[in-house]
Design a protein around this motif. Sequence first.
Motif, PDB file in Angstrom:
ATOM      1  N   ASP A 247       0.843  -1.199   0.000  1.00  0.00           N
ATOM      2  CA  ASP A 247       0.000   0.000   0.000  1.00  0.00           C
ATOM      3  C   ASP A 247       0.874   1.243   0.000  1.00  0.00           C
ATOM      4  OD1 ASP A 247      -3.282   0.286   0.796  1.00  0.00           O
ATOM      5  OD2 ASP A 247      -2.044   2.103   0.756  1.00  0.00           O
ATOM      6  N   ARG A 248       0.418   2.256  -0.713  1.00  0.00           N
ATOM      7  CA  ARG A 248       1.197   3.503  -0.787  1.00  0.00           C
ATOM      8  C   ARG A 248       1.082   4.299   0.515  1.00  0.00           C
ATOM      9  NH1 ARG A 248      -2.920   6.660  -4.868  1.00  0.00           N
ATOM     10  NH2 ARG A 248      -4.639   6.648  -3.417  1.00  0.00           N
ATOM     11  N   SER A 249       0.017   4.031   1.301  1.00  0.00           N
ATOM     12  CA  SER A 249      -0.201   4.807   2.532  1.00  0.00           C
ATOM     13  C   SER A 249       0.553   4.188   3.698  1.00  0.00           C
ATOM     14  CB  SER A 249      -1.690   4.817   2.880  1.00  0.00           C
ATOM     15  OG  SER A 249      -2.407   5.308   1.789  1.00  0.00           O
TER      16      SER A 249
ATOM     17  N   LEU B  82     -19.475   3.043   7.126  1.00  0.00           N
ATOM     18  CA  LEU B  82     -20.050   2.327   6.004  1.00  0.00           C
ATOM     19  C   LEU B  82     -21.156   1.436   6.513  1.00  0.00           C
ATOM     20  CD1 LEU B  82     -16.627   0.979   4.823  1.00  0.00           C
ATOM     21  CD2 LEU B  82     -17.921   2.690   3.569  1.00  0.00           C
ATOM     22  N   ALA B  83     -22.116   1.126   5.632  1.00  0.00           N
ATOM     23  CA  ALA B  83     -23.156   0.175   6.011  1.00  0.00           C
ATOM     24  C   ALA B  83     -22.794  -1.196   5.448  1.00  0.00           C
ATOM     25  CB  ALA B  83     -24.491   0.639   5.457  1.00  0.00           C
ATOM     26  N   MET B  84     -22.697  -2.165   6.346  1.00  0.00           N
ATOM     27  CA  MET B  84     -22.399  -3.549   5.921  1.00  0.00           C
ATOM     28  C   MET B  84     -23.727  -4.308   5.859  1.00  0.00           C
ATOM     29  SD  MET B  84     -19.661  -5.855   5.778  1.00  0.00           S
ATOM     30  CE  MET B  84     -18.454  -5.413   7.007  1.00  0.00           C
TER      31      MET B  84
ATOM     32  N   LYS C 290       4.684   2.744  -3.108  1.00  0.00           N
ATOM     33  CA  LYS C 290       3.819   3.186  -4.216  1.00  0.00           C
ATOM     34  C   LYS C 290       4.076   2.337  -5.470  1.00  0.00           C
ATOM     35  CE  LYS C 290       3.530   8.042  -2.883  1.00  0.00           C
ATOM     36  NZ  LYS C 290       4.679   8.373  -2.032  1.00  0.00           N
ATOM     37  N   ILE C 291       2.996   1.753  -5.970  1.00  0.00           N
ATOM     38  CA  ILE C 291       3.110   1.005  -7.231  1.00  0.00           C
ATOM     39  C   ILE C 291       2.863   1.999  -8.362  1.00  0.00           C
ATOM     40  CG2 ILE C 291       1.888  -0.615  -8.746  1.00  0.00           C
ATOM     41  CD1 ILE C 291       2.891  -1.344  -5.210  1.00  0.00           C
ATOM     42  N   TRP C 292       3.827   2.090  -9.266  1.00  0.00           N
ATOM     43  CA  TRP C 292       3.679   3.020 -10.392  1.00  0.00           C
ATOM     44  C   TRP C 292       3.291   2.298 -11.661  1.00  0.00           C
ATOM     45  CZ3 TRP C 292       3.111   7.759  -9.065  1.00  0.00           C
ATOM     46  CH2 TRP C 292       3.709   8.226  -7.879  1.00  0.00           C
TER      47      TRP C 292
ATOM     48  N   ALA D 269      -6.171  -4.323  -6.101  1.00  0.00           N
ATOM     49  CA  ALA D 269      -7.258  -3.922  -5.185  1.00  0.00           C
ATOM     50  C   ALA D 269      -6.975  -2.485  -4.757  1.00  0.00           C
ATOM     51  CB  ALA D 269      -7.297  -4.859  -3.971  1.00  0.00           C
ATOM     52  N   ASP D 270      -6.518  -1.681  -5.748  1.00  0.00           N
ATOM     53  CA  ASP D 270      -6.036  -0.344  -5.429  1.00  0.00           C
ATOM     54  C   ASP D 270      -7.044   0.754  -5.741  1.00  0.00           C
ATOM     55  OD1 ASP D 270      -5.518  -1.221  -8.033  1.00  0.00           O
ATOM     56  OD2 ASP D 270      -3.701  -0.039  -8.281  1.00  0.00           O
ATOM     57  N   GLY D 271      -8.341   0.426  -5.627  1.00  0.00           N
ATOM     58  CA  GLY D 271      -9.381   1.442  -5.603  1.00  0.00           C
ATOM     59  C   GLY D 271      -9.711   2.068  -6.949  1.00  0.00           C
TER      60      GLY D 271
ATOM     61  N   GLY E 189     -25.332   1.871  -0.554  1.00  0.00           N
ATOM     62  CA  GLY E 189     -24.478   1.309   0.500  1.00  0.00           C
ATOM     63  C   GLY E 189     -23.919  -0.051   0.106  1.00  0.00           C
ATOM     64  N   GLN E 190     -23.519  -0.195  -1.166  1.00  0.00           N
ATOM     65  CA  GLN E 190     -23.116  -1.535  -1.643  1.00  0.00           C
ATOM     66  C   GLN E 190     -21.697  -1.632  -2.178  1.00  0.00           C
ATOM     67  OE1 GLN E 190     -24.752  -4.687  -1.633  1.00  0.00           O
ATOM     68  NE2 GLN E 190     -25.909  -3.628  -0.077  1.00  0.00           N
ATOM     69  N   GLY E 191     -20.941  -0.518  -2.237  1.00  0.00           N
ATOM     70  CA  GLY E 191     -19.602  -0.569  -2.852  1.00  0.00           C
ATOM     71  C   GLY E 191     -18.703  -1.615  -2.220  1.00  0.00           C
TER      72      GLY E 191
HETATM   73  C1  FAD Z   1     -19.117   8.613   0.797  1.00  0.00           C
HETATM   74  C2  FAD Z   1     -19.035   7.124   0.600  1.00  0.00           C
HETATM   75  C3  FAD Z   1     -19.852   6.277   1.341  1.00  0.00           C
HETATM   76  C4  FAD Z   1     -19.790   4.884   1.155  1.00  0.00           C
HETATM   77  N1  FAD Z   1     -20.641   4.085   1.869  1.00  0.00           N
HETATM   78  C5  FAD Z   1     -20.616   2.755   1.681  1.00  0.00           C
HETATM   79  C6  FAD Z   1     -21.488   1.910   2.419  1.00  0.00           C
HETATM   80  O1  FAD Z   1     -22.282   2.371   3.256  1.00  0.00           O
HETATM   81  N2  FAD Z   1     -21.453   0.547   2.190  1.00  0.00           N
HETATM   82  C7  FAD Z   1     -20.592   0.012   1.261  1.00  0.00           C
HETATM   83  O2  FAD Z   1     -20.619  -1.221   1.089  1.00  0.00           O
HETATM   84  N3  FAD Z   1     -19.747   0.779   0.557  1.00  0.00           N
HETATM   85  C8  FAD Z   1     -19.725   2.136   0.738  1.00  0.00           C
HETATM   86  N4  FAD Z   1     -18.862   2.928   0.038  1.00  0.00           N
HETATM   87  C9  FAD Z   1     -17.953   2.298  -0.950  1.00  0.00           C
HETATM   88  C10 FAD Z   1     -16.696   1.761  -0.293  1.00  0.00           C
HETATM   89  O3  FAD Z   1     -16.055   2.792   0.412  1.00  0.00           O
HETATM   90  C11 FAD Z   1     -15.754   1.213  -1.352  1.00  0.00           C
HETATM   91  O4  FAD Z   1     -16.449   0.378  -2.243  1.00  0.00           O
HETATM   92  C12 FAD Z   1     -14.633   0.399  -0.719  1.00  0.00           C
HETATM   93  O5  FAD Z   1     -13.870   1.200   0.150  1.00  0.00           O
HETATM   94  C13 FAD Z   1     -13.717  -0.180  -1.805  1.00  0.00           C
HETATM   95  O6  FAD Z   1     -12.660  -0.844  -1.204  1.00  0.00           O
HETATM   96  P1  FAD Z   1     -11.340  -1.189  -2.026  1.00  0.00           P
HETATM   97  O7  FAD Z   1     -10.491  -1.927  -1.057  1.00  0.00           O
HETATM   98  O8  FAD Z   1     -11.719  -1.795  -3.316  1.00  0.00           O
HETATM   99  O9  FAD Z   1     -10.694   0.220  -2.396  1.00  0.00           O
HETATM  100  P2  FAD Z   1     -10.084   1.402  -1.386  1.00  0.00           P
HETATM  101  O10 FAD Z   1     -10.857   1.375  -0.145  1.00  0.00           O
HETATM  102  O11 FAD Z   1     -10.113   2.590  -2.268  1.00  0.00           O
HETATM  103  O12 FAD Z   1      -8.612   0.892  -1.125  1.00  0.00           O
HETATM  104  C14 FAD Z   1      -7.597   1.007  -2.079  1.00  0.00           C
HETATM  105  C15 FAD Z   1      -6.242   0.922  -1.393  1.00  0.00           C
HETATM  106  O13 FAD Z   1      -5.235   0.910  -2.380  1.00  0.00           O
HETATM  107  C16 FAD Z   1      -4.185   1.777  -2.024  1.00  0.00           C
HETATM  108  N5  FAD Z   1      -3.553   2.239  -3.266  1.00  0.00           N
HETATM  109  C17 FAD Z   1      -4.112   2.957  -4.256  1.00  0.00           C
HETATM  110  N6  FAD Z   1      -3.231   3.184  -5.247  1.00  0.00           N
HETATM  111  C18 FAD Z   1      -2.079   2.588  -4.886  1.00  0.00           C
HETATM  112  C19 FAD Z   1      -0.793   2.471  -5.492  1.00  0.00           C
HETATM  113  N7  FAD Z   1      -0.526   3.032  -6.698  1.00  0.00           N
HETATM  114  N8  FAD Z   1       0.175   1.798  -4.841  1.00  0.00           N
HETATM  115  C20 FAD Z   1      -0.073   1.222  -3.634  1.00  0.00           C
HETATM  116  N9  FAD Z   1      -1.269   1.305  -3.004  1.00  0.00           N
HETATM  117  C21 FAD Z   1      -2.272   1.969  -3.624  1.00  0.00           C
HETATM  118  C22 FAD Z   1      -4.868   2.882  -1.245  1.00  0.00           C
HETATM  119  O14 FAD Z   1      -3.963   3.543  -0.378  1.00  0.00           O
HETATM  120  C23 FAD Z   1      -5.942   2.108  -0.485  1.00  0.00           C
HETATM  121  O15 FAD Z   1      -5.489   1.654   0.764  1.00  0.00           O
HETATM  122  C24 FAD Z   1     -18.899   4.327   0.209  1.00  0.00           C
HETATM  123  C25 FAD Z   1     -18.052   5.170  -0.530  1.00  0.00           C
HETATM  124  C26 FAD Z   1     -18.121   6.554  -0.343  1.00  0.00           C
HETATM  125  C27 FAD Z   1     -17.225   7.442  -1.169  1.00  0.00           C
END
Ligand code: FAD
Length: 444
Positions: A34-36, A51-53, A128-130, A160-162, A310-312
């Motif tokens: 993770d970059r953080s 978040l809502a699970m 950080k993965i580039w 799984a980097d969002g 609330g499903q992301g």
């Molecule tokens: C306002 C809001 C409310 C929400 N409410 C809900 C809810 O109620 N219920 C629900 O189910 N979902 C909800 N969601 C959605 C939910 O937050 C996301 O779907 C979930 O966090 C996705 O998880 P993830 O692990 O895929 O990505 P992220 O949580 O985005 O994690 C990605 C990780 O990758 C790391 N990363 C990114 N790029 C790099 C890189 N280049 N190198 C190394 N590390 C990197 C980041 O630092 C981070 O730790 C909500 C979203 C928002 C914005």
Amino acid sequence: MQTPQKIAIVGSGLVGSLLAIYLKKAGHVVHVYDRSPDIRKIEFSGRSINLAMSHRGWKALDGVGIGDEVRTIAIPMDKRAIHMTDKLNFQNYGQEGESIYSISRGTLNKKMIELAEQAGAEFFFEQKIWDVTLADASLHIGDSERGEWQEYKYDMVFGADGAFSRVRHRMQRQNMFNYSQEFLNTGYKELNIPANEDGSPKLDKNSFHIWPRGDYMLIALPNLDGSFTCTLFMPFEGENSFASLTDREKVEAFFEKNFPDSIDVIPKLAQDFFNNPTSTLVTMKCFPWTYEDKIALIGDACHAIVPFYGQGMNAGFEDISILNEMMEQYGNDWKMVFSEYEKSRKPNADAIAELSYRNFMEMSSKTADDKFLLQKKIEKHFSDKYPDKWIPLYSRVTFSHRPYTEALAIGDKQKEIMDEVMLLADIDKIWNSVAVENRILELL
Ligand SMILES: Cc1cc2nc3c(=O)[nH]c(=O)nc-3n(C[C@H](O)[C@H](O)[C@H](O)COP(=O)(O)OP(=O)(O)OC[C@H]3O[C@@H](n4cnc5c(N)ncnc54)[C@H](O)[C@@H]3O)c2cc1C
């Protein structure tokens, strides 16, 4: 049983850390980057985004035996508390005993990383993965985009980097890779309702609170310490917008007029409003999600959706449940595992994206509408009587493991039926009559 592989996961967010547990339990060597910094070592500002699970999330957690541990940090919400300017209405989410659960994102993420480490996954923070070389699953890591990078080779890499995934970024440069991203004109800002001095909550703790006001709305979810995290969703521009609330007086006057019962419970309104960022909301779709037997995207990295259902996170966790089913079914044939995983998940990711987009209208406008509330009452009455004939759309999405595509299709059919039913003369008086029931049965 699969032959152990050396696997890298990019991202230690909620999806990356749960995936690490699954892959460890399947016997693989798992490195998570993770970059953080390590979230367990960061001082929280006290602010907690929650978040809502719901069912899909719990299934994935229970699948590796960590559901009960997570339940200890979750607060059940069995109803919506709908704050109108002059009254407060309550609306149950599902059947007796059905709840969604408020969980702090930070607390959950810490716990999941802890559990993944206990399971044997290794974490590398501030990395950080580039870039990623797709053909041989190698990561390129360095301090800056233009600086020197180290190369680490794996058998496979999970992105799984969002929503703004770097792994996907590389895949986007492949031929035949489809990609779209759309920002809403609505943004959001976090505000805070602290607990009373004795630690008790200022609002009902087992409700999801909504102040629906048309094109903008406020919501509040409970935290374990008696506080609530509020989110204000509002257009960026226009009459009632972030752009129009330029100073303390305007913010306070806006809240006093539009959310009168929130004034006493958000003591640091102006401070929160101007200190906290205004964030954007994006829907991102792409395909394919995998490359050969080397690379797979998962969670927000391949399907970022707006948060109104609330499903992301729940959808991202369900990706893991399905991936695991494919691993059990196809064993060492990773090409098959990946292709069946993306084939199964892509239509469902598109369906929940659509449902989430539509639900903004339901939450922000319709929950304030008496006709809509009557319609919900009729649906509930009918569904209580004929549970095998009618499961409301919200329940199909939230309290079920059936595919999102099915929820979307049946939801559209149900909407057609309810549109007809709401046209019946004196529906507000005969809503629970046999005549209405028969009409629904006829239309089904
Ligand atoms: C306002 C809001 C409310 C929400 N409410 C809900 C809810 O109620 N219920 C629900 O189910 N979902 C909800 N969601 C959605 C939910 O937050 C996301 O779907 C979930 O966090 C996705 O998880 P993830 O692990 O895929 O990505 P992220 O949580 O985005 O994690 C990605 C990780 O990758 C790391 N990363 C990114 N790029 C790099 C890189 N280049 N190198 C190394 N590390 C990197 C980041 O630092 C981070 O730790 C909500 C979203 C928002 C914005």
